[in-house]
Design an enzyme around this catalytic site. Sequence first.
Site, PDB file in Angstrom:
ATOM      1  N   ASP A   1       0.263   1.983   9.110  1.00  0.00           N
ATOM      2  CA  ASP A   1      -0.428   1.405  10.613  1.00  0.00           C
ATOM      3  C   ASP A   1       0.589   1.541  11.711  1.00  0.00           C
ATOM      4  OD1 ASP A   1      -2.784   1.167   9.268  1.00  0.00           O
ATOM      5  OD2 ASP A   1      -2.389  -1.061   8.975  1.00  0.00           O
TER       6      ASP A   1
ATOM      7  N   GLY B   1       0.743  -1.249   0.146  1.00  0.00           N
ATOM      8  CA  GLY B   1      -0.070  -0.097  -0.102  1.00  0.00           C
ATOM      9  C   GLY B   1       0.910   1.404   0.086  1.00  0.00           C
TER      10      GLY B   1
ATOM     11  N   ARG C   1      -6.281  -2.296  10.531  1.00  0.00           N
ATOM     12  CA  ARG C   1      -7.031  -3.539  10.530  1.00  0.00           C
ATOM     13  C   ARG C   1      -6.609  -4.168  11.861  1.00  0.00           C
ATOM     14  NH1 ARG C   1      -7.117  -3.767   4.965  1.00  0.00           N
ATOM     15  NH2 ARG C   1      -9.126  -2.694   4.617  1.00  0.00           N
TER      16      ARG C   1
ATOM     17  N   THR D   1       2.269  -7.473  -5.604  1.00  0.00           N
ATOM     18  CA  THR D   1       2.929  -8.625  -5.978  1.00  0.00           C
ATOM     19  C   THR D   1       3.820  -9.197  -4.761  1.00  0.00           C
ATOM     20  OG1 THR D   1       3.106  -7.803  -8.351  1.00  0.00           O
ATOM     21  CG2 THR D   1       4.636  -9.566  -7.805  1.00  0.00           C
TER      22      THR D   1
END
Lengths: 342, 342, 342, 342
Positions: free
Chosen positions: C128, C10, C172, C73
């Site tokens: 995060d 990300g 998350r 990937t």
Amino acid sequence: MRVGIMTSGGDCPGLNAVIRGAVLNGIKSHDQEYLGFLDGWRGLLQGEFMNLERSMVRGISKQGGTILGTSRTHPFDHPEGGVDGVAAALDRHQLDGLVAIGGEGTLAGAKRLADAGLPIVGVPKTIDNDLGGTDYTFGFDTAVQTGTEAIDRLRTTGESHHRCMVAEVMGRHAGWIALHTGMAAGAHAVLIPEQKVTMAQIAEWVGDAEDRGRAPLVVVAEGFVPEDAEEVHTPLGLDRHGRKRLGGIGDRLAPLIEDMTGIETRCTTLGHIQRGGTPTAFDRVLATRMGMGAADMVADGDWGRMVALTGTDIHRVPLEAALESLKTVPQHRYDEAALLFG
Amino acid sequence: MRVGIMTSGGDCPGLNAVIRGAVLNGIKSHDQEYLGFLDGWRGLLQGEFMNLERSMVRGISKQGGTILGTSRTHPFDHPEGGVDGVAAALDRHQLDGLVAIGGEGTLAGAKRLADAGLPIVGVPKTIDNDLGGTDYTFGFDTAVQTGTEAIDRLRTTGESHHRCMVAEVMGRHAGWIALHTGMAAGAHAVLIPEQKVTMAQIAEWVGDAEDRGRAPLVVVAEGFVPEDAEEVHTPLGLDRHGRKRLGGIGDRLAPLIEDMTGIETRCTTLGHIQRGGTPTAFDRVLATRMGMGAADMVADGDWGRMVALTGTDIHRVPLEAALESLKTVPQHRYDEAALLFG
Amino acid sequence: MRVGIMTSGGDCPGLNAVIRGAVLNGIKSHDQEYLGFLDGWRGLLQGEFMNLERSMVRGISKQGGTILGTSRTHPFDHPEGGVDGVAAALDRHQLDGLVAIGGEGTLAGAKRLADAGLPIVGVPKTIDNDLGGTDYTFGFDTAVQTGTEAIDRLRTTGESHHRCMVAEVMGRHAGWIALHTGMAAGAHAVLIPEQKVTMAQIAEWVGDAEDRGRAPLVVVAEGFVPEDAEEVHTPLGLDRHGRKRLGGIGDRLAPLIEDMTGIETRCTTLGHIQRGGTPTAFDRVLATRMGMGAADMVADGDWGRMVALTGTDIHRVPLEAALESLKTVPQHRYDEAALLFG
Amino acid sequence: MRVGIMTSGGDCPGLNAVIRGAVLNGIKSHDQEYLGFLDGWRGLLQGEFMNLERSMVRGISKQGGTILGTSRTHPFDHPEGGVDGVAAALDRHQLDGLVAIGGEGTLAGAKRLADAGLPIVGVPKTIDNDLGGTDYTFGFDTAVQTGTEAIDRLRTTGESHHRCMVAEVMGRHAGWIALHTGMAAGAHAVLIPEQKVTMAQIAEWVGDAEDRGRAPLVVVAEGFVPEDAEEVHTPLGLDRHGRKRLGGIGDRLAPLIEDMTGIETRCTTLGHIQRGGTPTAFDRVLATRMGMGAADMVADGDWGRMVALTGTDIHRVPLEAALESLKTVPQHRYDEAALLFG
């Protein structure tokens, strides 16, 4: 001279600047005394207010929201409302005038009350910029600026991941926020309620942008409906309170765009961040001037009218001006923006 | 159709959005081809340019400054300049038209050249918003927003230390930036070139604010001159307290205000931060529309005129409109703002 | 010395500053030459890259995203991947070393490759902040700052309408963004994946805040799950591609909070705006220093390790350090924050 | 338990968050009651204070400055000061403890008072980040962020006009703000008090940047002094070109750089905008945690110490830790940054 003032309907950056402008100009130019009613018409009808001495409005023009609170109470739906109810409230508080800051509903109510002889002036308020009679309403510039800054952030993610980004902005019935935000952010498609566009056209704009190596950006107003694509209309279900359960148009468009173009697509709904927080300087100046103008109207007993902006001038127009029709995005403005799509 | 475009004079947020708007609209609507001349008239006369393919203007509307560079070269002062020199340059580059983006000097030059029959259109540029014929020029809103955010920061220091803060903003000949920044920031005094104000009046405003428990805020335009106070005009050196006397009017006013009021006073000169950086959404939209309008004018061969904003409409006015007189702050706008002073 | 560099997973504010830091330090201190592979491991394995001369990294540290592009990937899932595939790619490009900038997956892949003898160093990347071995990862500060500014805006709407506002932020598996954003924004409740909290407790915090006249603010990490409230778990339905159709935890909590407290509640999901855009100065400095450190590691042939921040020092730790366990919010940090709830 | 709290010395973003953190934690965890003394030691010695009920600290962590006001009064210089004076003041207000938030002078005074047996704890405050014993002080991150945003704006002007821009930032004795701002903004030279640099070296860095087609950017701390260049030390007046010579080092360096390099050079002194206004999220979290930690120290009667940050932990160190020596920029940090100069 005792004057009531209140803010009604959805909050909007600049409300506090209007209050400050009215109170300061009222005190300094017209020897007026202000009562601020709480939560709009509700506070007026139920007698809840604060005395707005000068110190109460100190430094508030840079604060978002409204120090008076707001509600969607309508003066003619409230049990103690109606012409008699409002007249009684004005008497009870010995008010010589009332400044009603609000949108279509409030201004329509204000007109009925003024037509019935009550001393009321209006200040037009809508973040969507869709009220007639004025070039701009305060809050709109802040919404566009906040939306543009957020979309500037979204773009870098789109470009890094070669994604199409969909940004849903406010605008139920008029696309002004989407039009200006989209043009400022360099959107490849802007979708607004005033313009019927097919999914095929949207997919073409998105595809063209990708063909040029761009990460496509679509800015969509919450009130947009595609000309076709039944799927977009399938209800996502209401929760047991009948509230729309998630899923605005942006969330519905994203998978359709992905299906039609094969480009990974993500949606972000900007939501309430567009309507809160510190107003832009543009909105602080506009709202301050409108508040000052409202105090002058009260001093002049110029009832049944509202302040408005034309070019760079604050002047006065009949309340009808804001009400006769929704100020939507004209065709030539959409055509101008559309030249930059794709 | 081959079109030249250039940016001249001081940089201004929105210049890149004008370039992008002209190039995209020119390519998509009028099959135009753009040459971007470097550093204003210098590049045109010396043949320095870049071909502005669509990819060259990608994503630039959010960038401050100008990708073409700028200079203060005047077309009639340059050795290869003048009507013949510019005509020769247009021939040399086989240009069918020229878009001149600049301030008073550039537009005056453009007018002389257009009057002599050269195919030139103008885009008015001044961060000071002091050009006639248009409600606003791009860059002004960004300067006001940046200045307001900076002053919001200064205020907390003033309040914590019970100081008077003086903020010097741009505005040599017109006080628009000071007027809007001061109103947006809630200044207790705004001092502009158009208005003669005595030191006694300034001290009174500052004192009144402090009497109400506020940390006084004075916003002064760089071109302001007090009506009296010879001392302000004395050459650089040390003031009578041995404090270093600095260059700008703000730095000179601060010690005078401190002497007259006994309130510790500090000045911050915002300087170049007001004219650089990412444009506001308002300026991106205005500049993009003006650039698009310029491309349309070229397509129409509507020479000797410039784009302008009236209300919410982009239209065309003769270059004279910008030149006949400096657009200064009218008395009623200063009086309106002054109601909030003290 | 030829060095490959790539960004994987990300996007994250600061990636470009890492690239710039590595390239500039590599060129100036170590006579290194950089190849930038496109879209992470994919570009390395498929031979897509750009030569990163100094001019290519000019001014990019303030740009969000990554100029190299990114993808998810994985080096061991790709057909041409695995130890042999990557080794072949390094040979093919005559690379003496590889800088892999990425999260858990990338660093785990990098470790396997380094353990097999390939010359690889890592730079930890996660918005995060949940990778071990380093006090902070770049991008986290920007996400917290952007989220805090957005929530500052939401508050004014909550206060004007006497609503409870729920803001869903990223996170998350770890609640760092929610913890810091919630503490910075003055949240009355912060809900994170690490902490089981009952709906009753949430309703109590919200109710307490309202009892004190506040507009309750709840900041919830996307990965939070209440201890009870089956309803929260009821699927909102997947679309036909199995993509989660709308409705994160924030959208699900809002109606429950409203039902339990009787306070009108609205949710805003900040989404991608937290991970894009201009990095904060903190992240630009951290990312630049990490990139410079990576170039030094390559020069030293210090393979199988990554750069990390401890206090104010950039140093080197084994890749294991980031991988042995997810860095979650410890109990004492949540307890500290919880003292401010309600 | 009755606790006094005060803010002393220059204002700093985060002071209000410290106050809020201490008061909320004190009330909720330790049943403490807070008196906020006005304008630092002056308020304590002269008995001016406000009772800090919970409602008084509502929403203040996002406000710059200090709600208590501040001054440079020193407890041992004040007529009613000294150990006996402060002890008497603590008695008079029946205080069980005092939280002193301030810089070197305040912490030195606090140490002498604590050594004499008075119940005092400290919170280190300096925007310059030059106090020992803690990795960072609150306010520093905000100063760096604000400075970096301002310099991002200056760059576009420099690039458009091909100028060298000099930005003077705060830092009398330590160059932390310049070091981080310069690294974040991509400066071609950073000049700090700790490092003697010759004008020739500065001119070389500037020239190298221009040779690569960049608009050179120099970030200089107010306390920097070049190794040579007597001219910089000459008293105020006009330089040999008749340009006005201004006060700060930045204003003095600019004409020298221009003379030595032939590149047009302009200086902007950021001044007070760096120390005011809304704190960054980083500073809000740090300051809140430090305030909470101070309340815990008071509850524990852990006098003569202060809160500090090490890595991500708030802990306690003796006041000596902040005082034994100024925390300046170490050689390796400057060398690291210098790799990016020129």
